[in-house]
Design a protein around this motif. Structure first.
Motif, PDB file in Angstrom:
ATOM      1  N   UNK A  23       0.834  -1.201   0.000  1.00 56.39           N
ATOM      2  CA  UNK A  23       0.000   0.000   0.000  1.00 56.39           C
ATOM      3  C   UNK A  23       0.872   1.256   0.000  1.00 56.39           C
ATOM      4  N   UNK A  24       1.894   1.262   0.833  1.00 58.53           N
ATOM      5  CA  UNK A  24       2.794   2.416   0.884  1.00 58.53           C
ATOM      6  C   UNK A  24       3.474   2.631  -0.470  1.00 58.53           C
ATOM      7  N   UNK A  25       3.930   1.561  -1.086  1.00 54.05           N
ATOM      8  CA  UNK A  25       4.584   1.674  -2.403  1.00 54.05           C
ATOM      9  C   UNK A  25       3.607   2.194  -3.456  1.00 54.05           C
ATOM     10  N   UNK A  26       2.372   1.720  -3.421  1.00 55.89           N
ATOM     11  CA  UNK A  26       1.377   2.174  -4.397  1.00 55.89           C
ATOM     12  C   UNK A  26       1.037   3.650  -4.195  1.00 55.89           C
ATOM     13  N   UNK A  27       0.908   4.091  -2.950  1.00 57.47           N
ATOM     14  CA  UNK A  27       0.604   5.501  -2.687  1.00 57.47           C
ATOM     15  C   UNK A  27       1.790   6.391  -3.067  1.00 57.47           C
ATOM     16  N   UNK A  28       3.002   5.905  -2.820  1.00 60.36           N
ATOM     17  CA  UNK A  28       4.192   6.663  -3.216  1.00 60.36           C
ATOM     18  C   UNK A  28       4.229   6.807  -4.727  1.00 60.36           C
ATOM     19  N   UNK A  29       3.918   5.731  -5.449  1.00 59.39           N
ATOM     20  CA  UNK A  29       3.905   5.797  -6.918  1.00 59.39           C
ATOM     21  C   UNK A  29       2.868   6.807  -7.395  1.00 59.39           C
ATOM     22  N   UNK A  30       1.671   6.770  -6.807  1.00 61.22           N
ATOM     23  CA  UNK A  30       0.640   7.739  -7.203  1.00 61.22           C
ATOM     24  C   UNK A  30       1.127   9.168  -7.015  1.00 61.22           C
ATOM     25  N   UNK A  31       1.756   9.432  -5.878  1.00 64.74           N
ATOM     26  CA  UNK A  31       2.207  10.789  -5.562  1.00 64.74           C
ATOM     27  C   UNK A  31       3.398  11.228  -6.406  1.00 64.74           C
ATOM     28  N   UNK A  32       4.358  10.335  -6.608  1.00 62.11           N
ATOM     29  CA  UNK A  32       5.625  10.741  -7.219  1.00 62.11           C
ATOM     30  C   UNK A  32       5.761  10.437  -8.703  1.00 62.11           C
ATOM     31  N   UNK A  33       5.102   9.404  -9.194  1.00 60.67           N
ATOM     32  CA  UNK A  33       5.344   8.947 -10.560  1.00 60.67           C
ATOM     33  C   UNK A  33       4.160   9.099 -11.510  1.00 60.67           C
ATOM     34  N   UNK A  34       2.962   9.012 -10.981  1.00 61.77           N
ATOM     35  CA  UNK A  34       1.812   9.058 -11.882  1.00 61.77           C
ATOM     36  C   UNK A  34       1.520  10.486 -12.313  1.00 61.77           C
ATOM     37  N   UNK A  35       0.774  10.619 -13.355  1.00 59.17           N
ATOM     38  CA  UNK A  35       0.308  11.929 -13.801  1.00 59.17           C
ATOM     39  C   UNK A  35      -1.154  12.118 -13.416  1.00 59.17           C
ATOM     40  N   UNK A  36      -1.580  11.362 -12.411  1.00 57.13           N
ATOM     41  CA  UNK A  36      -2.961  11.423 -11.962  1.00 57.13           C
ATOM     42  C   UNK A  36      -3.140  12.513 -10.914  1.00 57.13           C
ATOM     43  N   UNK A  37      -4.292  13.131 -10.935  1.00 63.61           N
ATOM     44  CA  UNK A  37      -4.676  14.108  -9.929  1.00 63.61           C
ATOM     45  C   UNK A  37      -5.306  13.332  -8.777  1.00 63.61           C
ATOM     46  N   UNK A  38      -4.733  13.429  -7.587  1.00 63.76           N
ATOM     47  CA  UNK A  38      -5.241  12.699  -6.432  1.00 63.76           C
ATOM     48  C   UNK A  38      -6.257  13.583  -5.719  1.00 63.76           C
ATOM     49  N   UNK A  39      -7.475  13.071  -5.597  1.00 65.77           N
ATOM     50  CA  UNK A  39      -8.581  13.817  -4.989  1.00 65.77           C
ATOM     51  C   UNK A  39      -9.101  13.090  -3.764  1.00 65.77           C
ATOM     52  N   UNK A  40      -9.654  13.840  -2.836  1.00 63.65           N
ATOM     53  CA  UNK A  40     -10.419  13.207  -1.764  1.00 63.65           C
ATOM     54  C   UNK A  40     -11.738  12.739  -2.378  1.00 63.65           C
ATOM     55  N   UNK A  41     -12.433  11.863  -1.696  1.00 63.08           N
ATOM     56  CA  UNK A  41     -13.704  11.375  -2.223  1.00 63.08           C
ATOM     57  C   UNK A  41     -14.705  12.522  -2.357  1.00 63.08           C
ATOM     58  N   UNK A  42     -14.698  13.452  -1.410  1.00 61.65           N
ATOM     59  CA  UNK A  42     -15.625  14.588  -1.511  1.00 61.65           C
ATOM     60  C   UNK A  42     -15.262  15.500  -2.680  1.00 61.65           C
ATOM     61  N   UNK A  43     -13.971  15.683  -2.951  1.00 58.65           N
ATOM     62  CA  UNK A  43     -13.564  16.476  -4.125  1.00 58.65           C
ATOM     63  C   UNK A  43     -14.019  15.793  -5.413  1.00 58.65           C
ATOM     64  N   UNK A  44     -13.869  14.489  -5.478  1.00 56.10           N
ATOM     65  CA  UNK A  44     -14.325  13.759  -6.656  1.00 56.10           C
ATOM     66  C   UNK A  44     -15.827  13.874  -6.847  1.00 56.10           C
ATOM     67  N   UNK A  45     -16.574  13.768  -5.739  1.00 55.77           N
ATOM     68  CA  UNK A  45     -18.025  13.921  -5.805  1.00 55.77           C
ATOM     69  C   UNK A  45     -18.438  15.300  -6.270  1.00 55.77           C
ATOM     70  N   UNK A  46     -17.745  16.324  -5.767  1.00 59.50           N
ATOM     71  CA  UNK A  46     -18.039  17.692  -6.185  1.00 59.50           C
ATOM     72  C   UNK A  46     -17.795  17.867  -7.683  1.00 59.50           C
ATOM     73  N   UNK A  47     -16.705  17.274  -8.172  1.00 59.63           N
ATOM     74  CA  UNK A  47     -16.407  17.380  -9.604  1.00 59.63           C
ATOM     75  C   UNK A  47     -17.459  16.655 -10.436  1.00 59.63           C
ATOM     76  N   UNK A  48     -17.880  15.489  -9.979  1.00 62.94           N
ATOM     77  CA  UNK A  48     -18.932  14.765 -10.694  1.00 62.94           C
ATOM     78  C   UNK A  48     -20.222  15.574 -10.724  1.00 62.94           C
TER      79      UNK A  48
END
Length: 67
Positions: A23-48
């Motif tokens: 889990x730690x490795x996957x979260x580190x990859x999301x933060x440091x390597x991916x080009x994905x925008x990381x949102x809280x669930x409420x931020x995602x809901x607001x965008x939807x």
């Protein structure tokens, strides 16, 4: 989506569970390597709700509240 995170050194049970190390490795990859925008669930809901959700965004969730 995750169901649970296993304890250090203990195997995680089930298809939706991961070890703490993985889990730690996957979260580190999301933060440091991916080009994905990381949102809280409420931020995602607001965008939807506003029609502005981007397919390059991600929210990490836990089913049934297991940590």
């Amino acid at each position: 989506m995750y169901h649970s995170i296993g304890r250090a050194g203990a195997p995680a049970a089930g298809a939706d569970a991961v070890s703490a190390e993985m889990f730690e490795a996957q979260m580190r990859w999301l933060r440091e390597e991916s080009r994905l925008l990381i949102l809280s669930l409420s931020q995602g809901g607001d965008r939807l709700d506003g029609g502005a959700f981007d397919t390059t965004a991600v929210a990490v969730t836990f089913d049934d509240g297991y940590l």
